[in-house]
Design a protein around this motif. Sequence first.
Motif, PDB file in Angstrom:
ATOM      1  N   SER A 122       0.825  -1.204   0.000  1.00  0.00           N
ATOM      2  CA  SER A 122       0.000   0.000   0.000  1.00  0.00           C
ATOM      3  C   SER A 122       0.864   1.262   0.000  1.00  0.00           C
ATOM      4  O   SER A 122       0.556   2.242  -0.680  1.00  0.00           O
ATOM      5  N   LEU A 123       1.946   1.239   0.764  1.00  0.00           N
ATOM      6  CA  LEU A 123       2.813   2.406   0.889  1.00  0.00           C
ATOM      7  C   LEU A 123       3.702   2.617  -0.324  1.00  0.00           C
ATOM      8  O   LEU A 123       4.310   3.679  -0.483  1.00  0.00           O
ATOM      9  N   ASN A 124       3.773   1.612  -1.191  1.00  0.00           N
ATOM     10  CA  ASN A 124       4.584   1.741  -2.399  1.00  0.00           C
ATOM     11  C   ASN A 124       4.040   2.830  -3.319  1.00  0.00           C
ATOM     12  O   ASN A 124       4.791   3.537  -3.985  1.00  0.00           O
ATOM     13  N   SER A 125       2.720   2.977  -3.330  1.00  0.00           N
ATOM     14  CA  SER A 125       2.088   4.025  -4.133  1.00  0.00           C
ATOM     15  C   SER A 125       0.809   4.475  -3.425  1.00  0.00           C
ATOM     16  O   SER A 125      -0.304   4.183  -3.863  1.00  0.00           O
ATOM     17  N   PRO A 126       0.949   5.192  -2.317  1.00  0.00           N
ATOM     18  CA  PRO A 126      -0.227   5.547  -1.515  1.00  0.00           C
ATOM     19  C   PRO A 126      -1.121   6.547  -2.233  1.00  0.00           C
ATOM     20  O   PRO A 126      -0.637   7.466  -2.895  1.00  0.00           O
ATOM     21  N   THR A 127      -2.415   6.363  -2.111  1.00  0.00           N
ATOM     22  CA  THR A 127      -3.341   7.316  -2.702  1.00  0.00           C
ATOM     23  C   THR A 127      -3.238   8.660  -1.990  1.00  0.00           C
ATOM     24  O   THR A 127      -3.130   8.729  -0.773  1.00  0.00           O
ATOM     25  N   ARG A 128      -3.265   9.735  -2.781  1.00  0.00           N
ATOM     26  CA  ARG A 128      -3.214  11.086  -2.227  1.00  0.00           C
ATOM     27  C   ARG A 128      -4.545  11.812  -2.427  1.00  0.00           C
ATOM     28  O   ARG A 128      -4.625  13.029  -2.267  1.00  0.00           O
ATOM     29  N   ALA A 129      -5.589  11.059  -2.784  1.00  0.00           N
ATOM     30  CA  ALA A 129      -6.904  11.668  -2.997  1.00  0.00           C
ATOM     31  C   ALA A 129      -7.367  12.397  -1.742  1.00  0.00           C
ATOM     32  O   ALA A 129      -7.134  11.927  -0.623  1.00  0.00           O
ATOM     33  N   ILE A 130      -8.039  13.523  -1.930  1.00  0.00           N
ATOM     34  CA  ILE A 130      -8.460  14.335  -0.788  1.00  0.00           C
ATOM     35  C   ILE A 130      -9.435  13.573   0.113  1.00  0.00           C
ATOM     36  O   ILE A 130      -9.466  13.791   1.322  1.00  0.00           O
ATOM     37  N   LEU A 131     -10.213  12.659  -0.474  1.00  0.00           N
ATOM     38  CA  LEU A 131     -11.074  11.783   0.314  1.00  0.00           C
ATOM     39  C   LEU A 131     -10.682  10.319   0.117  1.00  0.00           C
ATOM     40  O   LEU A 131     -11.515   9.420   0.118  1.00  0.00           O
ATOM     41  N   GLY A 132      -9.372  10.102  -0.058  1.00  0.00           N
ATOM     42  CA  GLY A 132      -8.840   8.753  -0.118  1.00  0.00           C
ATOM     43  C   GLY A 132      -8.547   8.224   1.281  1.00  0.00           C
ATOM     44  O   GLY A 132      -8.643   8.952   2.277  1.00  0.00           O
ATOM     45  N   ALA A 133      -8.154   6.983   1.356  1.00  0.00           N
ATOM     46  CA  ALA A 133      -7.988   6.306   2.652  1.00  0.00           C
ATOM     47  C   ALA A 133      -6.983   7.007   3.560  1.00  0.00           C
ATOM     48  O   ALA A 133      -7.213   7.137   4.772  1.00  0.00           O
TER      49      ALA A 133
END
Length: 253
Positions: A122-133
């Motif tokens: 998961s940390l290899n490419s973490p989502t940066r979406a404003i309402l992401g996890a």
Amino acid sequence: MESNQNESLLKLVCGYSFESEIEIDMILQHIANSLEKIINEIIVLPSLEDDRLSLYGPYLGRSLLELSLMALLGRIDPFKIILMKRKQEQSDYELGKPHSSAIRWQGDVVDKAVSDLWAEKSLNSPTRAILGAYQIELVMIKSAQRIFDEGNEQTIGEWYTELTQTDAKGLVEKLKSRINTIYSSLSKGVHHELLIPHESVMDRDTVLTLINDTLFIVGTLGLLVSRIPYAYQKCPQDESFMHYKNVKGLEVI
């Protein structure tokens, strides 16, 4: 009074006190200018005839939603919108093709669930979406809790009851669910995918309700961002509550 309400939404969503030499300020000022035009059109929307309202309203609602989320994303994670601006400044930038630098609803606003936030995969490419996890877990829930701890019905206004129907985590999850529903609903009016009479689905009450729901969503997300310690150009606590209360006054009937 309308000018104060407009200004409140712009400050809550885009921030304020921009400097012309700073790139992120230039972008936020541009978004604020565009948002002001959209808000001014929304204000007169109820005066339109039903057929024009059903045609024009979804476009205004989605523009309000997309512009607001772009500004809020830029204020907590400016990399994406600066990259997008720089790409658009290139001499070979083409309007008629998709660009990987563009902001996308899925990936920048919302994103897929993450089963284990701290797994290496998961940390290899973490989502940066404003309402992401990650933003929800690390930022948004704490911001919502600050609002619950600092605000009350008098300071926050009429939306206080709706905000406090659940706990901080529940509020953020509700916003995420509602924003997807509103985006999908407005998009059906924008893309003309309805193969039944437009007015039978996008009637006056439906369109105005979608606009008001959008105002609540962007106003509330603006309030959440204002309580993030590192958010760019954020309003002080008392001002953010005042602006949020004013945004409620932009609702259309």
